[in-house]
Design a protein around this motif. Structure first.
Motif, PDB file in Angstrom:
ATOM      1  N   THR A  88       0.856  -1.191   0.000  1.00  0.00           N
ATOM      2  CA  THR A  88       0.000   0.000   0.000  1.00  0.00           C
ATOM      3  C   THR A  88       0.893   1.242   0.000  1.00  0.00           C
ATOM      4  O   THR A  88       2.071   1.156   0.352  1.00  0.00           O
ATOM      5  N   PRO A  89       0.325   2.388  -0.369  1.00  0.00           N
ATOM      6  CA  PRO A  89       1.169   3.602  -0.380  1.00  0.00           C
ATOM      7  C   PRO A  89       1.459   4.156   1.017  1.00  0.00           C
ATOM      8  O   PRO A  89       1.985   5.248   1.136  1.00  0.00           O
TER       9      PRO A  89
ATOM     10  N   ARG B  72       6.521   4.917  -3.611  1.00  0.00           N
ATOM     11  CA  ARG B  72       5.105   5.157  -3.257  1.00  0.00           C
ATOM     12  C   ARG B  72       4.266   5.407  -4.495  1.00  0.00           C
ATOM     13  O   ARG B  72       3.121   4.981  -4.589  1.00  0.00           O
ATOM     14  N   GLU B  73       4.845   6.116  -5.478  1.00  0.00           N
ATOM     15  CA  GLU B  73       4.126   6.364  -6.745  1.00  0.00           C
ATOM     16  C   GLU B  73       3.894   5.047  -7.477  1.00  0.00           C
ATOM     17  O   GLU B  73       2.837   4.824  -8.068  1.00  0.00           O
ATOM     18  N   ARG B  75       3.683   2.090  -6.070  1.00  0.00           N
ATOM     19  CA  ARG B  75       2.683   1.289  -5.333  1.00  0.00           C
ATOM     20  C   ARG B  75       1.253   1.727  -5.639  1.00  0.00           C
ATOM     21  O   ARG B  75       0.337   0.923  -5.579  1.00  0.00           O
ATOM     22  N   ARG B  76       1.091   3.003  -5.929  1.00  0.00           N
ATOM     23  CA  ARG B  76      -0.258   3.481  -6.286  1.00  0.00           C
ATOM     24  C   ARG B  76      -0.700   2.941  -7.641  1.00  0.00           C
ATOM     25  O   ARG B  76      -1.869   2.956  -7.972  1.00  0.00           O
ATOM     26  N   ARG B  77       0.281   2.510  -8.455  1.00  0.00           N
ATOM     27  CA  ARG B  77      -0.030   2.126  -9.837  1.00  0.00           C
ATOM     28  C   ARG B  77       0.035   0.631 -10.098  1.00  0.00           C
ATOM     29  O   ARG B  77      -0.153   0.197 -11.230  1.00  0.00           O
ATOM     30  N   TYR B 104      -5.409   2.930   0.495  1.00  0.00           N
ATOM     31  CA  TYR B 104      -5.114   3.497  -0.830  1.00  0.00           C
ATOM     32  C   TYR B 104      -5.810   4.838  -1.048  1.00  0.00           C
ATOM     33  O   TYR B 104      -5.625   5.466  -2.082  1.00  0.00           O
ATOM     34  N   HIS B 147      -7.762   0.058  -6.296  1.00  0.00           N
ATOM     35  CA  HIS B 147      -7.275   1.404  -6.623  1.00  0.00           C
ATOM     36  C   HIS B 147      -7.046   1.574  -8.121  1.00  0.00           C
ATOM     37  O   HIS B 147      -6.318   2.485  -8.534  1.00  0.00           O
TER      38      HIS B 147
END
Lengths: 225, 238
Positions: A88-89, B72-73, B75-77, B104, B147
């Motif tokens: 997760t972010p 982090r970018e 992981r969002r994608r 998310y 997400h």
């Protein structure tokens, strides 16, 4: 650091724990038994020298915490959900803070039951404010959960992690326990008030802040395999 | 811009060199199969792309983002589905998805949508511990898609699934591919790779020993399975 993310993780853990009660039941059972054992073995000594009481009480919390606090991360690792969490972010600081809040909730639950039990079983002659003593214990436990939450990730990939964690924890916790025992004694035995123990409270708070910063700085490294 | 790009990726665990300079690129909307025997380095490679492991050398980019600098970018994608569903057994299906949705930053309405999509709406209030392996894997897909990731990473996702579970899983993936998802999957099942993927690479001892369109890989042989055994040398002893 996003508070929403922190409380999302903490509330997930608390909800799961309230449903299964796997960790809290064992911690309560262990701490209750420890209080009963200590009161039978050392009750007379504490009656003669009440200063021993705070130290024994902290020993109960220390052993109980070592038993249960590491589980917050170990459980995720064993179930394989730790990778899901890392995907997760959420930042590593958010994960650490979420786990520390969950651990603090566990310790506060234990403290709320064990502290009165301790007073009853030892027939402890309280001279000062019980609320202040509870507050001092809470501050001490706050430092305890910050350190134990951070260190439990360091040993996560070790084979004998349950044995390794207490060995690492004890020396790191020594300053805060000594200070907390001293403050607790001054309140419970000496009957002193908040202003008299402000020095100890500042030390415990400073310890918690310094440990939080160190934990946040090293946690990324600890999460890596 | 490639959906996934790996350049000379190396990874070592102690004395064991697991990846020895892997270079691959996967286009947007493409389904790419990563084939290879046990210990070839497939899972290590997927874990590196998923930001769960750091490579020792080389560069990895997902949707244009460097996995080391902009984890982090990335992981969002990405959405990851592996043989481990990353689900909390003591929580219900809905509670699991709600937790991940909040992590998310996704609207809670998306949870209903995903439960419907994987046909688990009727079991949303049941504990995941009571689910079959197939149901857990469907919920795992819902978790991975919450997400709306650009890239889906699948690490042997059908391990332990029965025939029906596998067929349901393929149908869901085919729908996603139809919607333009990019897919990188490791698998031992050649039929799975042939059904879902257009291109692939064979990894052997940490090196890419063949890559291209799956049709080309099996050009001179009867089946992809035969091509795989020939490329990895595993068929020699038979």
């Amino acid at each position: 650091m996003g508070l929403k993310a922190v409380f999302n993780l903490a509330s997930k853990d608390i909800r799961a724990e309230l449903r299964t009660k796997h960790t809290i039941n064992f911690m309560l059972l262990f701490s209750g038994l420890a209080v009963i054992f200590f009161s039978r073995i050392a009750g007379n000594y504490v009656a003669a020298a009440p200063e021993m009481g705070a130290g024994l009480l902290w020993l109960v919390f220390l052993f109980t915490g070592m038993l249960g606090l590491g589980r917050a991360f170990v459980k995720e690792k064993e179930l394989g959900t730790f990778d899901g969490l890392k995907l997760t972010p959420m930042s590593s600081e958010e994960i650490l803070a979420g786990k520390a809040i969950y651990n603090l909730a566990l310790m506060l639950g234990i403290q709320s039951i064990i502290f009165p039990l301790f007073i009853i079983f030892f027939d402890f002659p309280i001279q000062g404010s019980v609320a202040l003593a509870f507050g001092v214990l809470t501050l001490g436990n706050l430092s305890f959960v910050i350190v134990s939450s951070a260190l439990s990730t360091l040993v996560l990939n070790a084979r004998a992690r349950e044995l390794l964690l207490p060995v690492i924890l004890l020396p790191v916790l020594f300053p805060v326990i000594v200070t907390s025992v001293s403050a607790l004694n001054r309140v419970l035995v000496g009957g002193e008030g908040f202003l008299n123990i402000l020095g100890e409270i500042k030390i415990i708070l400073a310890y918690a802040v310094v440990m939080s910063v160190i934990a946040a700085l090293t946690f990324d490294f600890a999460l890596e395999e | 811009m490639h959906a996934i790009e790996l350049r000379d990726v190396k990874k070592r665990f102690g004395a064991l060199q697991v990846l020895r300079g892997v270079t691959l690129s996967i286009e947007k909307g493409e389904a790419f199969a990563l084939l290879g025997p046990n210990g070839a380095g497939k899972t290590t490679l997927i874990r590196i792309v998923a930001t769960l492991l750091r490579q020792d050398e080389g560069e990895v980019r997902v949707a244009g983002y460097d996995i080391r600098e902009e984890a982090r970018e990335v992981r969002r994608r990405i959405g990851v589905v592996s043989h481990n569903p990353f689900l909390y057994e003591e929580l219900t299906a809905r509670e699991n998805l709600e937790f991940y949705a909040r992590a998310y930053g996704v609207a809670q309405s998306r949870v209903d949508e995903m439960l419907e999509r994987v046909n688990l709406a009727e079991r949303e209030d049941d504990l995941v511990a009571t689910f079959s392996r197939g149901m857990k894997q469907r919920l795992s897909i819902a978790r991975a898609l919450l997400h709306s990731p650009e890239v889906l990473l699948l690490d042997e996702p059908t391990t332990g699934l029965d025939l029906k579970g596998r067929q349901d899983f393929y149908t869901l993936l085919e729908e996603l591919l139809g919607e333009g998802a990019t897919l990188l999957m490791t698998t031992h099942h050649m039929d799975e790779a042939e059904r879902l993927c257009s291109r692939g690479a064979v990894l052997h001892s940490g090196r890419v020993v063949a890559q291209g369109a799956l049709d080309e890989l099996k050009e001179s042989v009867e089946s992809l399975e035969e091509a795989y055994l020939r490329i990895t040398g595993e068929g020699n002893g038979a």
